[in-house]
Design a protein around this motif. Sequence first.
Motif, PDB file in Angstrom:
ATOM      1  N   ILE A  78      82.509  -4.195  11.204  1.00  0.00           N
ATOM      2  CA  ILE A  78      82.594  -3.439  12.456  1.00  0.00           C
ATOM      3  C   ILE A  78      82.621  -4.357  13.688  1.00  0.00           C
ATOM      4  CG2 ILE A  78      80.114  -2.978  12.869  1.00  0.00           C
ATOM      5  CD1 ILE A  78      82.974  -0.409  13.164  1.00  0.00           C
ATOM      6  N   GLU A  79      81.985  -5.545  13.569  1.00  0.00           N
ATOM      7  CA  GLU A  79      81.964  -6.441  14.726  1.00  0.00           C
ATOM      8  C   GLU A  79      83.391  -6.866  15.098  1.00  0.00           C
ATOM      9  OE1 GLU A  79      78.525  -8.812  14.839  1.00  0.00           O
ATOM     10  OE2 GLU A  79      79.515 -10.411  15.959  1.00  0.00           O
ATOM     11  N   GLU A  80      84.135  -7.245  14.061  1.00  0.00           N
ATOM     12  CA  GLU A  80      85.521  -7.667  14.289  1.00  0.00           C
ATOM     13  C   GLU A  80      86.340  -6.498  14.876  1.00  0.00           C
ATOM     14  OE1 GLU A  80      87.381  -8.628  10.509  1.00  0.00           O
ATOM     15  OE2 GLU A  80      89.261  -7.828  11.318  1.00  0.00           O
ATOM     16  N   ILE A  81      86.100  -5.295  14.378  1.00  0.00           N
ATOM     17  CA  ILE A  81      86.864  -4.137  14.865  1.00  0.00           C
ATOM     18  C   ILE A  81      86.509  -3.836  16.325  1.00  0.00           C
ATOM     19  CG2 ILE A  81      87.154  -1.624  14.545  1.00  0.00           C
ATOM     20  CD1 ILE A  81      86.736  -2.395  11.457  1.00  0.00           C
ATOM     21  N   ILE A  82      85.234  -3.982  16.651  1.00  0.00           N
ATOM     22  CA  ILE A  82      84.810  -3.768  18.048  1.00  0.00           C
ATOM     23  C   ILE A  82      85.463  -4.812  18.951  1.00  0.00           C
ATOM     24  CG2 ILE A  82      82.818  -3.888  19.611  1.00  0.00           C
ATOM     25  CD1 ILE A  82      81.163  -2.555  17.374  1.00  0.00           C
ATOM     26  N   VAL A  83      85.429  -6.075  18.503  1.00  0.00           N
ATOM     27  CA  VAL A  83      86.006  -7.144  19.327  1.00  0.00           C
ATOM     28  C   VAL A  83      87.499  -6.899  19.555  1.00  0.00           C
ATOM     29  CG1 VAL A  83      86.587  -9.610  19.370  1.00  0.00           C
ATOM     30  CG2 VAL A  83      84.278  -8.887  18.725  1.00  0.00           C
ATOM     31  N   GLU A  84      88.227  -6.576  18.491  1.00  0.00           N
ATOM     32  CA  GLU A  84      89.678  -6.340  18.634  1.00  0.00           C
ATOM     33  C   GLU A  84      89.946  -5.149  19.558  1.00  0.00           C
ATOM     34  OE1 GLU A  84      92.203  -8.296  17.765  1.00  0.00           O
ATOM     35  OE2 GLU A  84      90.579  -9.612  17.158  1.00  0.00           O
ATOM     36  N   SER A  85      89.139  -4.105  19.432  1.00  0.00           N
ATOM     37  CA  SER A  85      89.333  -2.919  20.282  1.00  0.00           C
ATOM     38  C   SER A  85      89.048  -3.260  21.741  1.00  0.00           C
ATOM     39  CB  SER A  85      88.388  -1.791  19.849  1.00  0.00           C
ATOM     40  OG  SER A  85      88.576  -1.499  18.495  1.00  0.00           O
ATOM     41  N   LEU A  86      87.995  -4.050  21.957  1.00  0.00           N
ATOM     42  CA  LEU A  86      87.643  -4.378  23.338  1.00  0.00           C
ATOM     43  C   LEU A  86      88.643  -5.335  23.980  1.00  0.00           C
ATOM     44  CD1 LEU A  86      83.751  -4.499  23.233  1.00  0.00           C
ATOM     45  CD2 LEU A  86      85.236  -2.744  24.193  1.00  0.00           C
ATOM     46  N   LYS A  87      89.323  -6.142  23.135  1.00  0.00           N
ATOM     47  CA  LYS A  87      90.374  -7.004  23.701  1.00  0.00           C
ATOM     48  C   LYS A  87      91.488  -6.129  24.288  1.00  0.00           C
ATOM     49  CE  LYS A  87      90.067 -11.042  20.703  1.00  0.00           C
ATOM     50  NZ  LYS A  87      90.671 -11.583  19.459  1.00  0.00           N
ATOM     51  N   ILE A  88      91.791  -5.027  23.591  1.00  0.00           N
ATOM     52  CA  ILE A  88      92.817  -4.096  24.105  1.00  0.00           C
ATOM     53  C   ILE A  88      92.330  -3.509  25.422  1.00  0.00           C
ATOM     54  CG2 ILE A  88      94.045  -1.926  23.685  1.00  0.00           C
ATOM     55  CD1 ILE A  88      93.627  -2.523  20.619  1.00  0.00           C
ATOM     56  N   LYS A  89      91.092  -3.009  25.390  1.00  0.00           N
ATOM     57  CA  LYS A  89      90.562  -2.351  26.587  1.00  0.00           C
ATOM     58  C   LYS A  89      90.509  -3.320  27.765  1.00  0.00           C
ATOM     59  CE  LYS A  89      87.848   0.739  28.846  1.00  0.00           C
ATOM     60  NZ  LYS A  89      87.131   1.967  28.861  1.00  0.00           N
ATOM     61  N   LYS A  90      90.067  -4.558  27.488  1.00  0.00           N
ATOM     62  CA  LYS A  90      89.945  -5.570  28.549  1.00  0.00           C
ATOM     63  C   LYS A  90      91.318  -5.830  29.181  1.00  0.00           C
ATOM     64  CE  LYS A  90      88.263 -10.358  29.057  1.00  0.00           C
ATOM     65  NZ  LYS A  90      89.501 -11.117  29.294  1.00  0.00           N
ATOM     66  N   ALA A  91      92.333  -6.019  28.342  1.00  0.00           N
ATOM     67  CA  ALA A  91      93.673  -6.317  28.863  1.00  0.00           C
ATOM     68  C   ALA A  91      94.177  -5.161  29.725  1.00  0.00           C
ATOM     69  CB  ALA A  91      94.627  -6.573  27.704  1.00  0.00           C
ATOM     70  N   VAL A  92      93.958  -3.944  29.256  1.00  0.00           N
ATOM     71  CA  VAL A  92      94.449  -2.770  29.989  1.00  0.00           C
ATOM     72  C   VAL A  92      93.734  -2.639  31.331  1.00  0.00           C
ATOM     73  CG1 VAL A  92      94.484  -0.232  29.957  1.00  0.00           C
ATOM     74  CG2 VAL A  92      95.162  -1.508  27.914  1.00  0.00           C
ATOM     75  N   VAL A  93      92.410  -2.773  31.291  1.00  0.00           N
ATOM     76  CA  VAL A  93      91.616  -2.545  32.513  1.00  0.00           C
ATOM     77  C   VAL A  93      91.852  -3.667  33.527  1.00  0.00           C
ATOM     78  CG1 VAL A  93      89.246  -2.456  33.363  1.00  0.00           C
ATOM     79  CG2 VAL A  93      89.900  -1.093  31.408  1.00  0.00           C
ATOM     80  N   GLU A  94      92.025  -4.897  33.035  1.00  0.00           N
ATOM     81  CA  GLU A  94      92.292  -5.993  33.980  1.00  0.00           C
ATOM     82  C   GLU A  94      93.622  -5.781  34.704  1.00  0.00           C
ATOM     83  OE1 GLU A  94      89.697  -9.636  32.010  1.00  0.00           O
ATOM     84  OE2 GLU A  94      91.855  -9.573  31.667  1.00  0.00           O
ATOM     85  N   ASP A  95      94.541  -5.117  34.012  1.00  0.00           N
ATOM     86  CA  ASP A  95      95.863  -4.865  34.583  1.00  0.00           C
ATOM     87  C   ASP A  95      95.833  -3.724  35.595  1.00  0.00           C
ATOM     88  OD1 ASP A  95      98.311  -5.999  34.268  1.00  0.00           O
ATOM     89  OD2 ASP A  95      99.097  -4.367  33.036  1.00  0.00           O
TER      90      ASP A  95
END
Length: 214
Positions: A78-95
């Motif tokens: 689950i840690e890896e899945i959380i990290v991958e999901s948050l990378k998506i969220k981070k990229a979207v929100v930074e944009d």
Amino acid sequence: VDSSIGGKTAVNLGGIKNIVGSFKQPKAVLIDTSVLSTLPIRQMRNGLCEAIKMATTSNADLFERLESMSEDDIYNNIEEIIVESLKIKKAVVEDDVEESGVRKILNFGHTLGHGIEASEDLNGLYHGECVSLGMLPVVFGEAKDRLVKLLNKVSLPTEYTGNINDALSYVIHDKKCSSGIVSVITCEKIGACKIEAMSIDQFKNIVFNHYNCT
Ligand code: GLY
């Protein structure tokens, strides 16, 4: 996975989900996956739905990874899945911090999902379960088959027994709806999505077609 970062804060009012809110970034976010062991399985699935949401719109590799794992393997990783999901969220929100454009994709499945949640008066289905039901009408073709299979694997709902018309009556109040036009995120290919402006009737027809009702 979804609300931890991005600074979106909101409250429900008059039975409408998240209708008043603001953007306020925290100084830091602490994510401690060890506390997940305190959760019942239904809450794990509830949270996992937002990771599935992000994979569906934005990361085909993550989606394939979730498809290839058993449900137990998913929670063991689950840690890896959380990290991958948050990378998506981070990229979207930074944009797009204040959701004038691309951030809307994070609302995938949430237009109908919030309607179901509101009509259930927050007592029945959990948020992730409502998002599960809300994603299906706006996914098409092979992507729909794959999503149904993945949601079934982790026992998230894919059939709605409540009243779809009740749920749809909330769409007009959705913050993504303005002058009868609602911003709907659709997906025809896993890992990609579109933001489409639809009339409420168009959106209702898509929902009715999926759930075979009128
Ligand atoms: N939960 C959707 C967003 O942060 O924009």
